[in-house]
Every structure is written in structure tokens, then in C-alpha cells.
Write a protein that holds these residues in place. Structure first.
Motif, PDB file in Angstrom:
ATOM      1  N   LYS A   1      -6.966 -38.719  37.524  1.00 52.68           N
ATOM      2  CA  LYS A   1      -5.515 -38.962  37.518  1.00 52.68           C
ATOM      3  C   LYS A   1      -4.759 -37.882  36.736  1.00 52.68           C
ATOM      4  N   ARG A   2      -3.599 -37.533  37.273  1.00 56.38           N
ATOM      5  CA  ARG A   2      -2.796 -36.475  36.629  1.00 56.38           C
ATOM      6  C   ARG A   2      -2.309 -36.910  35.246  1.00 56.38           C
ATOM      7  N   LYS A   3      -2.246 -35.936  34.356  1.00 60.39           N
ATOM      8  CA  LYS A   3      -1.748 -36.212  33.010  1.00 60.39           C
ATOM      9  C   LYS A   3      -0.594 -35.256  32.724  1.00 60.39           C
ATOM     10  N   ILE A   4       0.366 -35.730  31.946  1.00 57.90           N
ATOM     11  CA  ILE A   4       1.519 -34.862  31.653  1.00 57.90           C
ATOM     12  C   ILE A   4       1.056 -33.746  30.711  1.00 57.90           C
ATOM     13  N   LYS A   5       1.027 -32.545  31.237  1.00 57.02           N
ATOM     14  CA  LYS A   5       0.567 -31.412  30.430  1.00 57.02           C
ATOM     15  C   LYS A   5       1.716 -30.485  30.025  1.00 57.02           C
ATOM     16  N   VAL A   6       2.787 -30.551  30.806  1.00 55.75           N
ATOM     17  CA  VAL A   6       3.904 -29.620  30.559  1.00 55.75           C
ATOM     18  C   VAL A   6       5.204 -30.415  30.465  1.00 55.75           C
ATOM     19  N   LEU A   7       5.965 -30.160  29.406  1.00 54.87           N
ATOM     20  CA  LEU A   7       7.298 -30.764  29.292  1.00 54.87           C
ATOM     21  C   LEU A   7       8.316 -29.641  29.140  1.00 54.87           C
TER      22      LEU A   7
END
Ligand code: AMP
Length: 417
Positions: free
Chosen positions: A71-77
Motif C-alpha cells: 500500500k502507498r505511503k505518504i512520502k512527499v508533502l
């Protein structure tokens, strides 16, 4: 230097070529290698310099080298000051993300649209989140996302965020994300307050400035035309006819003025629209899209549009009303002459505006020849300034200026959330 020297994957290089990115701009040449070396960066970059791709490309390259399993994880904000800039940066990630074996999921988090849908999109899986700070904090407060995998924090057009009471919001954001991360700051200017913000975010930072290039402004033909205020509309119509511009962006002082003049121009058969912070997000998106597709010839706008928006092929930017600050002057005229093109920027001034325009010229280090157009000449006398009377606009703020500024800040804050 060609893109091939920048350690980007072949697929990314091919996609760049396909999108007519043949050579990196100065900021890209400096920033891309540093991001790939995992450095924190504080870059001074004008809008129109190609700064978006300078962080989008290396971040994508690094995501490519280290793809997420499962599952995708938030890596960039990425935090931006306006909804429009958010959508644009997200678009750039999607465009170049196509080159990745595992295409990144990009979610825009902005006010003016349903928060539920945005949370749903995040929960379905998100690698890259592009957000305005207000809405980001709203989403954060719902406690429905985890940020513990975050690797990159990017602040785009950070100086514009200073106006939005950003410092307090940033404290809450920094609380919610991992301390170990790569930080990238992009700002056109670095006033004291901006340096304080930078200090909060990162201690070991490399400063990058390509100011000496300033390529965009050089390609813009700047003109100033003296005209009586009541004749500006007819002068604009005269210029539209004479110059045969296909797409023109006209800056006005306030929302009501944009609506009124757009209506007057429509009555005369022009395809004209207004753009300002009172419009719903849907209307704002729609207007920008129509303008991009060349379905609108003249867009009358407040300063809300003046930063960061990429619309290619704007023939002319008109300052129907002068901007309040010299910095805004540069941002406004930077809407024309986007990457590689040339463009024209014309300011209308009457007696009242001469002092203020002089200040803009001084701060922008330009000196323009004042023109008058036959049939639209400036008449009357310059009002005499008696000692002790109100100072010229832009030198010292009057009460009215301060009120106006507070209103503009409120408008900007509403537009960002
Ligand atoms: P920005 O400064 O990021 O707002 O970019 C300004 C415009 O330049 C955008 O329309 C980009 O698509 C375009 N652009 C950025 N980098 C390049 C490049 N290396 N070659 C051609 N166009 C570019």
C-alpha cells in the motif's frame, strides 16, 4: 548542459524531451543534483524559472529508485500558498510520474472542495500530497492519515505563505511529521521572517540562488502608458484592436472592478471573464482551464492569479491598476514570457500613480520611457503635494492602505484554505 548529465533515468529524460524540455534551466541545473545528493536546500527562484521541475524531477527519481511495496505511503508533502498552485504542482508530478515503473499516486488537498473525497483519496493510497496549509491541517485534525513515512517536505513559493499567518500553522505541521526528512524551500525573496521559518525547518541547508540570470524579465517588453483613469477601458480596447492579442491578462485592484469591467467588455462582444477569490473553486478551475484552452480572450483578475500560475502563450499582461508592491509587479509581469517565450507587459498610469510607479521602477531596477497614445493622452495637472499632505502610495502606508492590505490578506487566507 543537457538533461542527460543530471542523473535522471532514461525514461524520465525521454518524457522531458516529449514535453519540450530540451535543456535544464539554471535553477534545475543547480537544484536537481543537490536533491539527488539528499541535501536540504533553500533556493531563491523567481516564478517562471522552472523551479517546479527542479524539485519534481529529482523527487520522482528518488521515488523510482526506492519504490513502495504494497500500500502507498505518504512520502512527499508539498505545501503551496494557493489552490491553483497546488493543482499545478500536482499536475507536474502526475505528468512526469508517468515515467516511473510504479506511477506515484498524487493527491491535492485544498479548500473549496469536499474534504471527505480528499480523505478517501488519501486512504486509498497516496505517495505525493500537495496541499495548502489550512486544508492540510483540517485533514490532519481528522486523524485519518499517517505521516510517519514522510521523506520530503517542500515549501513552494514560501514567501507568499508568510502573509497567511503561516508560521503558527507550520509549527503544527512540523509536530506531525518525522524529524528526519529532506527539506526543500523555494522562495522568490528571503526576508527576515522567511529565514526564521527556514530555521525552524532545517539547520543544515545549502543556499541556491540563480538570481543573476533573471531570464524571464529580460524577455518581457515592459511599457508604461500615461492615461486618464476614465479612459483606461477605451485605451485597452484600442490596444486589443491594434495589437491583435489573442490572450491577455489584465490586473485590477479589487474583485468588484474585475466583475464590472469583464461585464462591460462582454457587452461589447469580447470573450472576457473575471477571476478572483470570491469565485467558487469549481468556477476558478473552470475559468483557468478555459483561459488555457484559449476560449477566453481577456481575463480580468485580482492579484490572486499573479503567482506561480503556468499559462503559456499569454501575449500581454496589463496593469490596469498598479500592484501595491514592486515584488507583485515582477510576479504579475512574469505571467507573460513563460519559459522561452517573449511577452509584453503594459502598465497604465495617471498623475496619481506616477510616484508609485517610480518606486516600482526603482525597486525593480528598471527605467521605462513613459508613452502617451494619440487620442488617449493624459490631461490635466499633477496634483500638487502640499507639505504634510498624504504621502505617495507605496512610500508610507495610509490608514486606507492598511485597511486594504488587511482585506487583501483576508482574501489570500480564504483562497489558500
Ligand atoms: P515554473 O518556474 O516551475 O513555474 O515553470 C515555468 C514554466 O516553464 C512551466 O510552464 C514549465 O512547464 C516550463 N519549464 C520548466 N522547465 C523547463 C525546461 N527545462 N524546458 C522547457 N520548459 C520548462
Amino acid at each position: 548542459m543537457p538533461f542527460s548529465k543530471l542523473n535522471l533515468s532514461n525514461k524520465l529524460q525521454m518524457l522531458l524531451k516529449k514535453n519540450n524540455y530540451h535543456q535544464p534551466t539554471a535553477i534545475q541545473e543547480r537544484v536537481i543534483p543537490l536533491v539527488l545528493e539528499q541535501k536540504d536546500i533553500m533556493a531563491q527562484a523567481q516564478t517562471g524559472s522552472g523551479k517546479t521541475a527542479s524539485f519534481v524531477l529529482p523527487i520522482l527519481e528518488m521515488l523510482n529508485q526506492n519504490p513502495t511495496e504494497g500500500k502507498r505511503k505518504i512520502k512527499v508533502l508539498i505545501l503551496t500558498p494557493t489552490r491553483e498552485l497546488t493543482l499545478q504542482v500536482a499536475q507536474s508530478f502526475r505528468l512526469f510520474g508517468e515515467a516511473l515503473a510504479s506511477k506515484p499516486k498524487v493527491v491535492s488537498v485544498i479548500g473549496g472542495e469536499g474534504i471527505g473525497e480528499q480523505i478517501y483519496a488519501i486512504q486509498k493510497g497516496c505517495d505525493v500530497m500537495v496541499a495548502t496549509s489550512g486544508r492540510f491541517l483540517d485533514v490532519l485534525s481528522k486523524k485519518q492519515m499517517t505521516l510517519k513515512h514522510l521523506e520530503f517536505l517542500v515549501l513552494d513559493e514560501a514567501d507568499k505563505m508568510l502573509n497567511l499567518g503561516f508560521s503558527e500553522e507550520l509549527d503544527a505541521i512540523l509536530e506531525a511529521i518525522p524529524r528526519k526528512r529532506q527539506n526543500l524551500l523555494f522562495s522568490a525573496t528571503y526576508p527576515e521572517k522567511m529565514l526564521e521559518i527556514a530555521n525552524k525547518i532545517t539547520q543544515e541547508v545549502i543556499r541556491v540562488s540563480v538570481k543573476e540570470d533573471e531570464p524571464i524579465v529580460i524577455r518581457i517588453e515592459q511599457r508604461v502608458i500615461e492615461v486618464n483613469p476614465e479612459n483606461r477601458g477605451s485605451l485597452l480596447r484600442y490596444l486589443l484592436k491594434k495589437e491583435k492579442w489573442k490572450r491577455v491578462l489584465v490586473f485590477m485592484a479589487n474583485r468588484r472592478a474585475t466583475d464590472n469591467i469583464a461585464q462591460k467588455f462582454r457587452k461589447r462582444g469580447y470573450i472576457a471573464e473575471s477571476f478572483h477569490g470570491d469565485l467558487s473553486q469549481d468556477d476558478r478551475n473552470y475559468t483557468i482551464e478555459e483561459f488555457k484552452k484559449r476560449k477566453i480572450q481577456i481575463l480580468f483578475s485580482t492579484d490572486i492569479i499573479s503567482r506561480g500560475l503556468h499559462i503559456e502563450g499569454i501575449d500581454c499582461v496589463i496593469n490596469f491598476d498598479l500592484p501595491r508592491s514592486p515584488a507583485d509587479y515582477i510576479h504579475r509581469i512574469g505571467r507573460t514570457a513563460r519559459a522561452g517565450e517573449s511577452g509584453v507587459a503594459i502598465s497604465f498610469i495617471g498623475h496619481e500613480e506616477k510616484g508609485h510607479f517610480k518606486l516600482i521602477e526603482k525597486r525593480s531596477q528598471i527605467k521605462l520611457k513613459h508613452e502617451q497614445i494619440k487620442g488617449y493622452e493624459l490631461t490635466g495637472e499633477a496634483p500638487k503635494r502640499v507639505k504634510g499632505s498624504a504621502p505617495i502610495k507605496g512610500k508610507k502606508k495610509s490608514k486606507k492602505d492598511k485597511l486594504r492590505e488587511a482585506k487583501a490578506k483576508e482574501e489570500a487566507r480564504n483562497s489558500g484554505r
